[in-house]
Design an enzyme around this catalytic site. Structure first.
Site, mmCIF file in Angstrom:
data_model
loop_
_atom_site.group_PDB
_atom_site.id
_atom_site.type_symbol
_atom_site.label_atom_id
_atom_site.label_comp_id
_atom_site.label_asym_id
_atom_site.label_seq_id
_atom_site.Cartn_x
_atom_site.Cartn_y
_atom_site.Cartn_z
ATOM 1 N N ASN A 193 0.852 -1.190 0.000
ATOM 2 C CA ASN A 193 0.000 0.000 0.000
ATOM 3 C C ASN A 193 0.888 1.241 0.000
ATOM 4 O O ASN A 193 2.119 1.126 0.007
ATOM 5 C CB ASN A 193 -0.945 -0.027 1.206
ATOM 6 C CG ASN A 193 -0.174 -0.101 2.494
ATOM 7 O OD1 ASN A 193 0.575 0.802 2.841
ATOM 8 N ND2 ASN A 193 -0.316 -1.204 3.215
ATOM 9 N N ASP A 242 -4.184 -6.300 4.936
ATOM 10 C CA ASP A 242 -5.196 -7.180 5.533
ATOM 11 C C ASP A 242 -5.140 -8.585 4.931
ATOM 12 O O ASP A 242 -5.518 -9.554 5.585
ATOM 13 C CB ASP A 242 -6.601 -6.593 5.299
ATOM 14 C CG ASP A 242 -6.810 -5.332 6.119
ATOM 15 O OD1 ASP A 242 -6.295 -5.281 7.247
ATOM 16 O OD2 ASP A 242 -7.481 -4.401 5.635
ATOM 17 N N LYS A 272 9.315 -16.884 -10.857
ATOM 18 C CA LYS A 272 8.575 -15.742 -11.425
ATOM 19 C C LYS A 272 7.426 -16.231 -12.315
ATOM 20 O O LYS A 272 7.625 -17.125 -13.140
ATOM 21 C CB LYS A 272 9.546 -14.874 -12.234
ATOM 22 C CG LYS A 272 8.930 -13.593 -12.706
ATOM 23 C CD LYS A 272 9.930 -12.757 -13.484
ATOM 24 C CE LYS A 272 9.185 -11.615 -14.165
ATOM 25 N NZ LYS A 272 9.822 -11.174 -15.383
ATOM 26 N N PHE A 274 -4.430 3.388 14.724
ATOM 27 C CA PHE A 274 -4.729 4.372 13.677
ATOM 28 C C PHE A 274 -5.895 3.837 12.856
ATOM 29 O O PHE A 274 -6.079 2.629 12.763
ATOM 30 C CB PHE A 274 -3.517 4.566 12.755
ATOM 31 C CG PHE A 274 -2.604 5.663 13.225
ATOM 32 C CD1 PHE A 274 -1.849 5.504 14.380
ATOM 33 C CD2 PHE A 274 -2.503 6.861 12.529
ATOM 34 C CE1 PHE A 274 -1.015 6.509 14.826
ATOM 35 C CE2 PHE A 274 -1.670 7.874 12.966
ATOM 36 C CZ PHE A 274 -0.931 7.701 14.113
ATOM 37 N N LYS A 327 -13.569 0.865 15.489
ATOM 38 C CA LYS A 327 -12.276 0.192 15.691
ATOM 39 C C LYS A 327 -11.785 0.379 17.129
ATOM 40 O O LYS A 327 -11.179 -0.524 17.709
ATOM 41 C CB LYS A 327 -11.242 0.715 14.682
ATOM 42 C CG LYS A 327 -11.547 0.257 13.264
ATOM 43 C CD LYS A 327 -10.625 0.895 12.226
ATOM 44 C CE LYS A 327 -11.164 0.619 10.819
ATOM 45 N NZ LYS A 327 -10.374 1.276 9.769
ATOM 46 N N LYS A 384 -11.323 -3.178 18.884
ATOM 47 C CA LYS A 384 -9.937 -3.609 19.106
ATOM 48 C C LYS A 384 -9.475 -3.333 20.542
ATOM 49 O O LYS A 384 -8.316 -3.501 20.866
ATOM 50 C CB LYS A 384 -9.008 -2.951 18.082
ATOM 51 C CG LYS A 384 -9.386 -3.296 16.624
ATOM 52 C CD LYS A 384 -8.286 -2.972 15.633
ATOM 53 C CE LYS A 384 -8.802 -3.117 14.199
ATOM 54 N NZ LYS A 384 -7.729 -3.178 13.195
HETATM 55 N N1 CTP Z 1 -3.933 -3.280 11.899
HETATM 56 C C1 CTP Z 1 -3.182 -4.341 12.364
HETATM 57 N N2 CTP Z 1 -3.169 -5.524 11.670
HETATM 58 C C2 CTP Z 1 -3.874 -5.673 10.541
HETATM 59 C C3 CTP Z 1 -4.653 -4.593 10.054
HETATM 60 C C4 CTP Z 1 -4.661 -3.410 10.757
HETATM 61 O O1 CTP Z 1 -2.540 -4.214 13.394
HETATM 62 N N3 CTP Z 1 -3.836 -6.833 9.895
HETATM 63 C C5 CTP Z 1 -3.947 -2.034 12.669
HETATM 64 C C6 CTP Z 1 -3.328 -0.838 11.963
HETATM 65 O O2 CTP Z 1 -1.948 -0.748 12.296
HETATM 66 C C7 CTP Z 1 -4.108 0.333 12.526
HETATM 67 C C8 CTP Z 1 -5.476 -0.266 12.823
HETATM 68 O O3 CTP Z 1 -5.293 -1.676 12.883
HETATM 69 O O4 CTP Z 1 -3.566 0.789 13.742
HETATM 70 C C9 CTP Z 1 -6.551 0.049 11.845
HETATM 71 O O5 CTP Z 1 -6.150 -0.243 10.557
HETATM 72 P P1 CTP Z 1 -7.079 0.052 9.304
HETATM 73 O O6 CTP Z 1 -6.384 -0.415 8.058
HETATM 74 O O7 CTP Z 1 -7.578 1.456 9.367
HETATM 75 O O8 CTP Z 1 -8.354 -0.834 9.614
HETATM 76 P P2 CTP Z 1 -8.706 -2.366 9.506
HETATM 77 O O9 CTP Z 1 -8.682 -2.937 10.884
HETATM 78 O O10 CTP Z 1 -7.861 -3.024 8.493
HETATM 79 O O11 CTP Z 1 -10.236 -2.301 9.068
HETATM 80 P P3 CTP Z 1 -10.945 -1.871 7.658
HETATM 81 O O12 CTP Z 1 -10.293 -2.677 6.595
HETATM 82 O O13 CTP Z 1 -12.373 -2.237 7.911
HETATM 83 O O14 CTP Z 1 -10.774 -0.393 7.500
#
Ligand code: CTP
Length: 397
Positions: free
Chosen positions: A208, A277, A287, A322, A336, A340
Protein backbone atom coordinates in the site's frame (compact mmCIF):
# COMPACT_ATOMS: atom_id res chain seq x y z
CA UNK A 1 14.30 25.06 16.42
CA UNK A 2 12.36 28.12 15.35
CA UNK A 3 13.18 31.10 17.55
CA UNK A 4 15.60 29.14 19.78
CA UNK A 5 18.68 31.04 20.82
CA UNK A 6 21.69 28.79 20.46
CA UNK A 7 25.14 29.77 21.61
CA UNK A 8 27.42 27.76 19.34
CA UNK A 9 30.95 27.29 20.73
CA UNK A 10 33.60 26.26 18.19
CA UNK A 11 36.99 25.06 19.40
CA UNK A 12 40.22 24.34 17.53
CA UNK A 13 39.89 21.02 15.74
CA UNK A 14 39.79 20.09 12.08
CA UNK A 15 36.08 19.23 12.43
CA UNK A 16 35.39 22.97 12.84
CA UNK A 17 34.53 23.06 9.13
CA UNK A 18 31.59 20.72 9.84
CA UNK A 19 30.38 23.13 12.53
CA UNK A 20 29.95 25.71 9.77
CA UNK A 21 27.43 23.43 8.06
CA UNK A 22 25.62 22.87 11.37
CA UNK A 23 25.30 26.62 11.92
CA UNK A 24 23.76 26.85 8.47
CA UNK A 25 21.30 24.06 9.25
CA UNK A 26 20.23 25.77 12.49
CA UNK A 27 19.77 29.11 10.74
CA UNK A 28 17.71 27.40 8.02
CA UNK A 29 15.40 26.16 10.77
CA UNK A 30 15.11 29.76 11.99
CA UNK A 31 17.15 29.36 15.17
CA UNK A 32 19.14 32.41 16.27
CA UNK A 33 22.77 31.29 16.38
CA UNK A 34 25.55 33.21 18.08
CA UNK A 35 29.01 31.79 17.50
CA UNK A 36 31.78 32.01 20.08
CA UNK A 37 35.15 30.72 18.89
CA UNK A 38 38.32 29.90 20.73
CA UNK A 39 41.48 31.48 19.32
CA UNK A 40 42.58 28.05 18.07
CA UNK A 41 39.30 27.58 16.19
CA UNK A 42 39.99 30.73 14.13
CA UNK A 43 43.08 28.97 12.72
CA UNK A 44 40.80 26.37 11.12
CA UNK A 45 37.79 28.38 9.95
CA UNK A 46 37.63 32.16 9.81
CA UNK A 47 35.36 34.29 11.95
CA UNK A 48 34.07 35.74 8.72
CA UNK A 49 32.68 32.36 7.60
CA UNK A 50 30.71 31.93 10.82
CA UNK A 51 29.56 35.57 10.75
CA UNK A 52 28.28 35.12 7.19
CA UNK A 53 26.53 31.81 8.00
CA UNK A 54 24.96 32.95 11.26
CA UNK A 55 24.21 36.49 10.07
CA UNK A 56 25.44 37.75 13.44
CA UNK A 57 28.70 38.99 15.00
CA UNK A 58 31.16 36.30 16.05
CA UNK A 59 32.84 36.54 19.45
CA UNK A 60 36.42 35.45 20.21
CA UNK A 61 38.14 37.78 22.65
CA UNK A 62 37.33 37.98 26.33
CA UNK A 63 38.80 41.46 26.72
CA UNK A 64 37.50 44.25 24.56
CA UNK A 65 37.89 48.03 24.47
CA UNK A 66 34.36 48.26 23.10
CA UNK A 67 32.18 49.22 26.11
CA UNK A 68 29.27 47.23 24.59
CA UNK A 69 31.34 44.06 24.78
CA UNK A 70 32.98 44.39 28.20
CA UNK A 71 30.58 41.96 29.84
CA UNK A 72 29.92 39.85 26.76
CA UNK A 73 30.28 36.53 28.62
CA UNK A 74 27.40 37.51 30.92
CA UNK A 75 25.09 38.80 28.18
CA UNK A 76 25.88 35.90 25.84
CA UNK A 77 25.13 33.39 28.61
CA UNK A 78 21.96 35.17 29.68
CA UNK A 79 20.57 35.33 26.14
CA UNK A 80 21.11 31.67 25.25
CA UNK A 81 18.41 28.99 25.52
CA UNK A 82 21.07 26.29 25.08
CA UNK A 83 24.79 26.00 24.39
CA UNK A 84 26.32 23.66 21.83
CA UNK A 85 30.07 23.10 21.72
CA UNK A 86 31.20 21.43 18.52
CA UNK A 87 33.82 20.34 17.90
CA UNK A 88 34.98 20.15 21.52
CA UNK A 89 38.72 19.51 21.73
CA UNK A 90 40.40 17.49 24.50
CA UNK A 91 41.80 20.76 25.82
CA UNK A 92 38.43 22.52 26.05
CA UNK A 93 36.84 19.41 27.60
CA UNK A 94 39.60 19.41 30.23
CA UNK A 95 39.08 23.11 30.92
CA UNK A 96 35.31 22.67 31.30
CA UNK A 97 35.76 19.63 33.55
CA UNK A 98 37.88 21.72 35.90
CA UNK A 99 35.79 24.86 35.74
CA UNK A 100 38.57 26.91 34.15
CA UNK A 101 37.59 30.23 32.66
CA UNK A 102 40.55 31.47 30.67
CA UNK A 103 38.85 32.57 27.47
CA UNK A 104 35.46 33.89 26.34
CA UNK A 105 33.93 30.47 25.59
CA UNK A 106 34.79 28.79 28.91
CA UNK A 107 33.82 31.92 30.85
CA UNK A 108 30.47 32.06 29.05
CA UNK A 109 29.81 28.38 29.79
CA UNK A 110 30.38 28.99 33.51
CA UNK A 111 28.15 32.05 33.43
CA UNK A 112 25.41 29.93 31.79
CA UNK A 113 25.10 27.65 34.84
CA UNK A 114 21.79 25.78 34.80
CA UNK A 115 21.28 26.00 31.03
CA UNK A 116 21.61 22.94 28.81
CA UNK A 117 25.13 22.52 27.40
CA UNK A 118 25.65 19.92 24.67
CA UNK A 119 29.28 18.92 24.12
CA UNK A 120 30.42 17.09 20.95
CA UNK A 121 33.96 15.76 21.39
CA UNK A 122 35.94 15.38 18.16
CA UNK A 123 39.61 14.44 18.09
CA UNK A 124 42.14 11.72 17.29
CA UNK A 125 41.02 8.40 18.81
CA UNK A 126 44.15 8.09 20.97
CA UNK A 127 43.36 11.45 22.53
CA UNK A 128 39.70 10.52 22.93
CA UNK A 129 40.32 7.15 24.59
CA UNK A 130 43.10 8.53 26.83
CA UNK A 131 42.08 7.98 30.47
CA UNK A 132 42.53 11.72 31.16
CA UNK A 133 39.98 12.65 28.47
CA UNK A 134 37.63 9.87 29.55
CA UNK A 135 37.88 11.07 33.18
CA UNK A 136 37.13 14.62 32.08
CA UNK A 137 34.08 13.49 30.06
CA UNK A 138 32.79 11.54 33.06
CA UNK A 139 33.19 14.66 35.15
CA UNK A 140 31.33 16.73 32.55
CA UNK A 141 28.40 14.29 32.69
CA UNK A 142 28.41 14.48 36.51
CA UNK A 143 28.22 18.25 36.21
CA UNK A 144 25.13 17.93 34.03
CA UNK A 145 26.65 18.53 30.59
CA UNK A 146 25.14 16.45 27.78
CA UNK A 147 28.00 14.66 26.02
CA UNK A 148 27.27 13.27 22.55
CA UNK A 149 29.37 10.20 21.79
CA UNK A 150 31.60 10.69 18.73
CA UNK A 151 31.30 8.33 15.76
CA UNK A 152 33.95 5.79 14.90
CA UNK A 153 35.63 5.63 11.52
CA UNK A 154 38.39 7.17 9.42
CA UNK A 155 39.71 10.37 11.03
CA UNK A 156 41.26 13.39 9.32
CA UNK A 157 44.63 12.53 10.93
CA UNK A 158 44.67 9.17 9.09
CA UNK A 159 43.82 7.06 12.15
CA UNK A 160 40.70 4.87 12.48
CA UNK A 161 38.57 4.77 15.60
CA UNK A 162 36.27 6.86 17.76
CA UNK A 163 36.61 10.65 17.49
CA UNK A 164 34.57 11.76 14.47
CA UNK A 165 31.84 14.34 14.93
CA UNK A 166 28.50 12.51 14.82
CA UNK A 167 25.87 13.11 12.15
CA UNK A 168 23.98 16.40 12.51
CA UNK A 169 20.67 14.56 12.94
CA UNK A 170 21.96 12.98 16.16
CA UNK A 171 23.14 16.30 17.59
CA UNK A 172 19.97 18.07 16.44
CA UNK A 173 17.84 15.52 18.27
CA UNK A 174 19.99 15.93 21.41
CA UNK A 175 19.47 19.68 21.28
CA UNK A 176 15.73 19.33 20.66
CA UNK A 177 15.39 16.97 23.61
CA UNK A 178 16.84 19.77 25.81
CA UNK A 179 13.77 21.83 24.86
CA UNK A 180 11.21 19.00 25.00
CA UNK A 181 9.28 17.95 28.11
CA UNK A 182 10.56 14.67 29.56
CA UNK A 183 7.05 13.41 30.27
CA UNK A 184 7.66 10.08 28.51
CA UNK A 185 10.70 9.24 30.58
CA UNK A 186 10.52 5.72 32.10
CA UNK A 187 8.10 4.68 29.33
CA UNK A 188 9.00 1.91 26.93
CA UNK A 189 7.16 2.65 23.71
CA UNK A 190 6.60 0.29 20.82
CA UNK A 191 5.78 2.02 17.53
CA UNK A 192 4.96 0.32 14.23
CA UNK A 193 5.29 2.19 10.94
CA UNK A 194 5.17 1.86 7.19
CA UNK A 195 3.49 -0.61 4.86
CA UNK A 196 3.93 -4.36 4.65
CA UNK A 197 4.80 -6.22 1.47
CA UNK A 198 3.08 -9.49 0.70
CA UNK A 199 5.01 -11.47 -1.90
CA UNK A 200 3.34 -12.87 -5.02
CA UNK A 201 6.51 -14.22 -6.61
CA UNK A 202 10.24 -13.29 -6.39
CA UNK A 203 9.59 -10.11 -8.42
CA UNK A 204 6.19 -8.87 -7.24
CA UNK A 205 4.29 -8.03 -4.10
CA UNK A 206 1.04 -6.55 -2.82
CA UNK A 207 1.48 -3.43 -0.70
CA UNK A 208 0.00 0.00 0.00
CA UNK A 209 1.05 3.63 -0.23
CA UNK A 210 2.14 4.17 3.39
CA UNK A 211 5.39 6.19 3.56
CA UNK A 212 6.08 5.52 7.27
CA UNK A 213 6.40 9.29 7.95
CA UNK A 214 3.74 9.40 10.68
CA UNK A 215 5.15 6.40 12.58
CA UNK A 216 8.73 7.66 12.28
CA UNK A 217 7.64 11.09 13.55
CA UNK A 218 6.01 9.38 16.54
CA UNK A 219 9.16 7.39 17.29
CA UNK A 220 11.42 10.44 16.94
CA UNK A 221 9.32 12.73 19.14
CA UNK A 222 8.78 10.04 21.81
CA UNK A 223 12.54 9.59 22.06
CA UNK A 224 12.93 13.35 22.34
CA UNK A 225 10.52 13.32 25.29
CA UNK A 226 12.65 10.78 27.12
CA UNK A 227 11.09 7.42 26.17
CA UNK A 228 12.90 4.24 25.29
CA UNK A 229 11.56 3.49 21.82
CA UNK A 230 11.38 0.31 19.73
CA UNK A 231 10.29 0.89 16.14
CA UNK A 232 9.04 -2.01 14.03
CA UNK A 233 9.11 -0.75 10.47
CA UNK A 234 7.97 -2.07 7.13
CA UNK A 235 10.02 -1.11 4.06
CA UNK A 236 10.29 2.70 3.82
CA UNK A 237 12.75 5.23 2.40
CA UNK A 238 13.38 7.08 5.69
CA UNK A 239 16.44 7.50 7.89
CA UNK A 240 16.08 5.74 11.26
CA UNK A 241 15.46 8.29 14.03
CA UNK A 242 18.55 8.64 16.29
CA UNK A 243 18.42 6.77 19.60
CA UNK A 244 15.54 4.51 18.52
CA UNK A 245 15.90 0.73 18.32
CA UNK A 246 14.83 -0.25 14.80
CA UNK A 247 13.47 -3.65 13.73
CA UNK A 248 12.96 -3.96 9.99
CA UNK A 249 10.29 -6.31 8.66
CA UNK A 250 8.69 -6.94 5.28
CA UNK A 251 5.51 -8.94 5.61
CA UNK A 252 2.54 -8.69 7.98
CA UNK A 253 3.56 -12.06 9.40
CA UNK A 254 7.05 -10.77 10.20
CA UNK A 255 5.54 -7.64 11.77
CA UNK A 256 3.19 -9.78 13.84
CA UNK A 257 6.05 -11.97 15.08
CA UNK A 258 8.24 -8.98 16.00
CA UNK A 259 5.44 -7.07 17.72
CA UNK A 260 4.46 -10.13 19.78
CA UNK A 261 8.09 -10.51 20.87
CA UNK A 262 8.25 -6.88 22.03
CA UNK A 263 4.73 -6.27 23.38
CA UNK A 264 5.26 -7.51 26.97
CA UNK A 265 7.96 -4.99 27.83
CA UNK A 266 6.09 -2.02 26.28
CA UNK A 267 4.11 0.34 28.51
CA UNK A 268 2.64 2.10 25.44
CA UNK A 269 2.02 0.57 22.00
CA UNK A 270 1.09 2.73 19.02
CA UNK A 271 0.28 1.06 15.73
CA UNK A 272 0.77 3.52 12.89
CA UNK A 273 1.69 0.79 10.38
CA UNK A 274 -0.55 0.14 7.39
CA UNK A 275 -0.64 -3.63 7.67
CA UNK A 276 -1.92 -5.50 4.61
CA UNK A 277 -5.20 -7.18 5.53
CA UNK A 278 -4.64 -9.97 3.01
CA UNK A 279 -1.73 -11.83 1.46
CA UNK A 280 -1.53 -14.11 -1.58
CA UNK A 281 -2.42 -17.64 -0.54
CA UNK A 282 0.68 -18.86 -2.39
CA UNK A 283 3.95 -17.06 -2.87
CA UNK A 284 5.49 -18.59 -6.01
CA UNK A 285 9.19 -19.41 -5.77
CA UNK A 286 9.58 -18.89 -9.54
CA UNK A 287 8.57 -15.74 -11.43
CA UNK A 288 5.12 -15.95 -12.95
CA UNK A 289 5.51 -15.76 -16.74
CA UNK A 290 3.22 -13.66 -18.87
CA UNK A 291 3.00 -16.51 -21.38
CA UNK A 292 0.89 -18.37 -18.81
CA UNK A 293 -1.75 -15.62 -19.26
CA UNK A 294 -3.54 -13.36 -16.77
CA UNK A 295 -3.91 -14.98 -13.37
CA UNK A 296 -6.29 -14.58 -10.46
CA UNK A 297 -4.51 -14.28 -7.14
CA UNK A 298 -6.16 -16.07 -4.23
CA UNK A 299 -5.88 -14.10 -1.00
CA UNK A 300 -5.97 -15.20 2.62
CA UNK A 301 -6.44 -12.95 5.66
CA UNK A 302 -3.49 -11.73 7.72
CA UNK A 303 -3.86 -11.69 11.46
CA UNK A 304 -5.08 -8.36 12.84
CA UNK A 305 -2.09 -7.50 15.02
CA UNK A 306 -3.78 -4.62 16.83
CA UNK A 307 -6.87 -6.66 17.67
CA UNK A 308 -4.64 -9.37 19.13
CA UNK A 309 -2.76 -6.75 21.19
CA UNK A 310 -6.16 -5.52 22.43
CA UNK A 311 -7.07 -9.04 23.57
CA UNK A 312 -3.73 -9.72 25.24
CA UNK A 313 -2.98 -6.31 26.74
CA UNK A 314 -1.77 -6.26 30.30
CA UNK A 315 -3.30 -3.96 32.94
CA UNK A 316 -2.04 -0.40 32.62
CA UNK A 317 -0.66 -0.89 29.11
CA UNK A 318 -1.78 1.92 26.80
CA UNK A 319 -2.83 0.87 23.32
CA UNK A 320 -3.23 3.35 20.46
CA UNK A 321 -4.39 2.50 16.94
CA UNK A 322 -4.73 4.37 13.68
CA UNK A 323 -7.69 4.29 11.35
CA UNK A 324 -6.97 5.05 7.72
CA UNK A 325 -10.31 6.01 6.23
CA UNK A 326 -11.65 7.34 2.96
CA UNK A 327 -15.27 7.70 4.21
CA UNK A 328 -17.37 7.46 7.42
CA UNK A 329 -14.21 8.47 9.26
CA UNK A 330 -15.56 8.98 12.74
CA UNK A 331 -18.01 6.10 12.93
CA UNK A 332 -15.33 3.76 11.56
CA UNK A 333 -12.79 5.15 14.05
CA UNK A 334 -15.21 4.69 16.96
CA UNK A 335 -15.99 1.14 15.80
CA UNK A 336 -12.28 0.19 15.69
CA UNK A 337 -11.66 1.84 19.11
CA UNK A 338 -14.31 -0.42 20.61
CA UNK A 339 -13.72 -3.63 18.62
CA UNK A 340 -9.94 -3.61 19.11
CA UNK A 341 -10.12 -2.63 22.81
CA UNK A 342 -8.02 0.56 22.44
CA UNK A 343 -7.44 3.60 24.66
CA UNK A 344 -7.15 5.96 21.72
CA UNK A 345 -7.57 5.91 17.96
CA UNK A 346 -6.08 8.39 15.52
CA UNK A 347 -8.37 8.76 12.53
CA UNK A 348 -6.96 10.14 9.34
CA UNK A 349 -8.34 10.82 5.91
CA UNK A 350 -6.19 9.06 3.35
CA UNK A 351 -7.80 10.85 0.41
CA UNK A 352 -6.90 14.47 1.27
CA UNK A 353 -4.06 16.05 -0.71
CA UNK A 354 -2.35 17.29 2.48
CA UNK A 355 -3.30 14.42 4.73
CA UNK A 356 -2.63 11.32 2.64
CA UNK A 357 0.04 8.68 2.88
CA UNK A 358 3.08 10.43 1.47
CA UNK A 359 2.26 14.00 2.62
CA UNK A 360 4.43 15.78 5.20
CA UNK A 361 1.30 17.15 6.87
CA UNK A 362 -1.66 15.47 8.47
CA UNK A 363 -5.06 16.36 9.85
CA UNK A 364 -6.35 13.82 12.33
CA UNK A 365 -9.13 13.33 14.84
CA UNK A 366 -8.34 11.70 18.17
CA UNK A 367 -11.13 9.55 19.58
CA UNK A 368 -11.11 7.98 23.02
CA UNK A 369 -13.73 6.80 25.49
CA UNK A 370 -14.42 10.33 26.68
CA UNK A 371 -14.89 11.99 23.29
CA UNK A 372 -13.18 13.34 20.24
CA UNK A 373 -10.64 16.09 19.49
CA UNK A 374 -10.14 17.35 15.97
CA UNK A 375 -6.59 18.59 15.38
CA UNK A 376 -5.81 21.22 12.74
CA UNK A 377 -3.66 20.60 9.68
CA UNK A 378 -0.14 20.21 11.09
CA UNK A 379 3.20 18.73 10.09
CA UNK A 380 3.42 15.03 10.89
CA UNK A 381 5.95 15.86 13.63
CA UNK A 382 3.58 18.40 15.21
CA UNK A 383 0.74 15.89 14.91
CA UNK A 384 2.93 13.34 16.68
CA UNK A 385 3.59 15.84 19.50
CA UNK A 386 -0.15 16.38 19.94
CA UNK A 387 -0.78 12.62 20.03
CA UNK A 388 1.86 12.27 22.77
CA UNK A 389 0.26 15.15 24.72
CA UNK A 390 -2.98 13.18 24.62
CA UNK A 391 -1.28 9.92 25.63
CA UNK A 392 0.40 11.70 28.57
CA UNK A 393 -3.01 12.94 29.72
CA UNK A 394 -4.28 9.32 29.55
CA UNK A 395 -1.26 8.20 31.61
CA UNK A 396 -2.05 10.80 34.24
CA UNK A 397 -5.70 9.79 34.54
N1 CTP B 1 -3.93 -3.28 11.90
C1 CTP B 1 -3.18 -4.34 12.36
N2 CTP B 1 -3.17 -5.52 11.67
C2 CTP B 1 -3.87 -5.67 10.54
C3 CTP B 1 -4.65 -4.59 10.05
C4 CTP B 1 -4.66 -3.41 10.76
O1 CTP B 1 -2.54 -4.21 13.39
N3 CTP B 1 -3.84 -6.83 9.89
C5 CTP B 1 -3.95 -2.03 12.67
C6 CTP B 1 -3.33 -0.84 11.96
O2 CTP B 1 -1.95 -0.75 12.30
C7 CTP B 1 -4.11 0.33 12.53
C8 CTP B 1 -5.48 -0.27 12.82
O3 CTP B 1 -5.29 -1.68 12.88
O4 CTP B 1 -3.57 0.79 13.74
C9 CTP B 1 -6.55 0.05 11.85
O5 CTP B 1 -6.15 -0.24 10.56
P1 CTP B 1 -7.08 0.05 9.30
O6 CTP B 1 -6.38 -0.41 8.06
O7 CTP B 1 -7.58 1.46 9.37
O8 CTP B 1 -8.35 -0.83 9.61
P2 CTP B 1 -8.71 -2.37 9.51
O9 CTP B 1 -8.68 -2.94 10.88
O10 CTP B 1 -7.86 -3.02 8.49
O11 CTP B 1 -10.24 -2.30 9.07
P3 CTP B 1 -10.94 -1.87 7.66
O12 CTP B 1 -10.29 -2.68 6.59
O13 CTP B 1 -12.37 -2.24 7.91
O14 CTP B 1 -10.77 -0.39 7.50
Amino acid sequence: MQGRKILFGVTGGIAAFKAAQWVRSLVKEEARVTVVMTRAATRFVSELSFAALSGRPVYVEIFSDDPRQVMSHITLAAEADALLIAPATAHTIARLAHGLADDLLTTTVLAAAGKPVVVCPAMNSGMFTHPATQDNLRRLRELGYVVVEPDSGALACGAEGPGRLPEWDVVRETLLSCFAPDDLQNQHILVTAGPTREPIDPARYLSNRSSGKMGYALARTARRRGAQVSLVSGPVALEPPPGVELFRVNTAREMHEQVMRLREQASIIIKAAAVADFRPARSETRKIKKSSGPQAIDLVANVDILAELGRKRRPGQILVGFAAESHDHESEGARKLHDKNLDLIVVNDICGRETGFAADTNQVTLIDKSGRVELPLLSKEQTAERIWDHVVSLLNE
